[in-house]
Design a protein around this motif. Structure first.
Motif, PDB file in Angstrom:
ATOM      1  N   GLY A  98      21.802  -5.819 -26.377  1.00  0.00           N
ATOM      2  CA  GLY A  98      22.141  -6.352 -27.478  1.00  0.00           C
ATOM      3  C   GLY A  98      23.064  -7.412 -27.454  1.00  0.00           C
ATOM      4  N   ALA A  99      23.971  -7.019 -26.546  1.00  0.00           N
ATOM      5  CA  ALA A  99      25.110  -8.212 -25.978  1.00  0.00           C
ATOM      6  C   ALA A  99      24.588  -9.502 -25.714  1.00  0.00           C
ATOM      7  CB  ALA A  99      26.196  -7.733 -25.358  1.00  0.00           C
ATOM      8  N   LEU A 140      39.208 -12.737 -28.454  1.00  0.00           N
ATOM      9  CA  LEU A 140      38.618 -11.394 -28.520  1.00  0.00           C
ATOM     10  C   LEU A 140      37.042 -11.482 -28.689  1.00  0.00           C
ATOM     11  CD1 LEU A 140      39.634  -8.322 -29.129  1.00  0.00           C
ATOM     12  CD2 LEU A 140      39.684  -8.627 -31.393  1.00  0.00           C
ATOM     13  N   HIS A 141      36.544 -12.384 -29.154  1.00  0.00           N
ATOM     14  CA  HIS A 141      35.072 -12.155 -29.367  1.00  0.00           C
ATOM     15  C   HIS A 141      34.398 -12.404 -28.048  1.00  0.00           C
ATOM     16  CE1 HIS A 141      31.009 -13.451 -30.761  1.00  0.00           C
ATOM     17  NE2 HIS A 141      31.039 -14.586 -30.087  1.00  0.00           N
ATOM     18  N   GLY A 146      31.553 -10.114 -23.472  1.00  0.00           N
ATOM     19  CA  GLY A 146      31.246 -10.121 -22.016  1.00  0.00           C
ATOM     20  C   GLY A 146      31.589  -8.760 -21.430  1.00  0.00           C
ATOM     21  N   PHE A 147      32.440  -7.891 -22.038  1.00  0.00           N
ATOM     22  CA  PHE A 147      32.307  -6.244 -21.575  1.00  0.00           C
ATOM     23  C   PHE A 147      31.014  -5.573 -22.066  1.00  0.00           C
ATOM     24  CE2 PHE A 147      33.668  -2.230 -22.183  1.00  0.00           C
ATOM     25  CZ  PHE A 147      34.820  -1.982 -21.326  1.00  0.00           C
ATOM     26  N   ILE A 149      28.079  -6.892 -22.310  1.00  0.00           N
ATOM     27  CA  ILE A 149      27.176  -7.430 -21.288  1.00  0.00           C
ATOM     28  C   ILE A 149      27.134  -6.576 -20.181  1.00  0.00           C
ATOM     29  CG2 ILE A 149      26.157  -9.276 -20.015  1.00  0.00           C
ATOM     30  CD1 ILE A 149      26.833 -11.047 -22.242  1.00  0.00           C
ATOM     31  N   GLU A 150      28.327  -6.606 -19.467  1.00  0.00           N
ATOM     32  CA  GLU A 150      28.438  -5.718 -18.095  1.00  0.00           C
ATOM     33  C   GLU A 150      28.245  -4.252 -18.479  1.00  0.00           C
ATOM     34  OE1 GLU A 150      29.326  -5.094 -14.249  1.00  0.00           O
ATOM     35  OE2 GLU A 150      28.850  -7.036 -15.279  1.00  0.00           O
ATOM     36  N   GLU A 151      28.786  -3.577 -19.633  1.00  0.00           N
ATOM     37  CA  GLU A 151      28.781  -2.160 -19.799  1.00  0.00           C
ATOM     38  C   GLU A 151      27.328  -1.899 -20.084  1.00  0.00           C
ATOM     39  OE1 GLU A 151      30.337   0.998 -22.861  1.00  0.00           O
ATOM     40  OE2 GLU A 151      30.496  -1.260 -23.513  1.00  0.00           O
ATOM     41  N   GLN A 152      26.351  -2.785 -20.645  1.00  0.00           N
ATOM     42  CA  GLN A 152      24.895  -2.453 -20.877  1.00  0.00           C
ATOM     43  C   GLN A 152      24.243  -2.487 -19.412  1.00  0.00           C
ATOM     44  OE1 GLN A 152      23.806  -5.046 -24.315  1.00  0.00           O
ATOM     45  NE2 GLN A 152      23.367  -3.020 -25.321  1.00  0.00           N
TER      46      GLN A 152
END
Length: 220
Positions: A98-99, A140-141, A146-147, A149-152
């Motif tokens: 999703g990101a 913040l956006h 970025g967080f 994308i890496e997390e997924q």
């Protein structure tokens, strides 16, 4: 069926296809097949994959903006921005890739943009200028995107059985006895995403406070 096909149907089918196939597997042909139509039937609403992505990204931000509208516009700016971060993360993680899908997309619904007006005005009432309010929101956006994308990427790698993110394997490869700080940093990086996300958001809000303070000082 194509005659009565609405844009909302296309976007919903596209998000379902994204969940099933991932971003690399998302095609207009597969979306059309899910709707039981031929791909040209989609061209009334989207003429390319990029236009489809724009509509999908807009739907994600629409959901985020509607959830934010349920909150008081007069809440403290730190509370409001922290809520945005949590809500955006939840909605981005709700769909596979999703990101990544939402990056670089163009907003197709002007109402989603207009909903930002009251919250920007609230930030200005609380000491920001338009410039620093925009900077705070962009900072913040970009972090949230970025967080996520890496997390997924890590979540999906783990689900596929990829051993690279197994901390015990990582400790062995690093030689945690010889390099204990690297091993400890790895646990900080790869364990408890929720805690780490919340802590990093607080750090960013501290930077945003610096922007607001600079505005106050400039206006003094």
């Amino acid at each position: 069926m194509s005659k009565g096909l609405a844009k909302e149907d296309v976007v919903r089918a596209a998000l379902d296809t994204l969940d099933a196939e991932g971003l690399d597997g998302l095609t207009l042909r597969k979306v059309a097949a899910r709707l039981d139509v031929q791909a040209p039937a989609l061209y009334w609403h989207v003429r390319s994959k990029q236009e489809l992505l724009d509509e999908m990204g807009t739907e994600i931000w629409r959901r985020i903006s509607l959830r934010l509208e349920e909150r008081s516009v007069d809440e403290p700016w730190r509370t409001a921005l922290a809520a945005y971060a949590r809500i955006a993360r939840t909605e981005l993680l709700a769909h596979r890739d999703g990101a990544k899908m939402a990056t670089g997309t163009t907003m197709t619904d002007v109402e989603v943009l207009r909903r930002r007006e009251p919250r920007l005005a609230a930030m200005m009432r609380q000491g920001f200028t338009v410039r620093t309010a925009a900077q705070a929101n962009v900072l913040l956006h970009h972090f949230v995107i970025g967080f996520c994308i890496e997390e997924q990427s890590v979540i999906q790698a783990k689900a596929a059985g990829d051993p690279r993110y197994d901390l015990r394997d990582r400790d062995a490869r690093v030689d945690s006895d010889a390099y204990p700080l690297v091993a400890e940093a790895g646990r900080e990086i790869f364990e408890d995403d929720d805690r780490r996300f919340a802590e990093l958001v607080e750090l960013i809000l501290g930077a945003c406070e610096g922007l607001r303070s600079a505005d106050d000082a400039a206006g003094a």
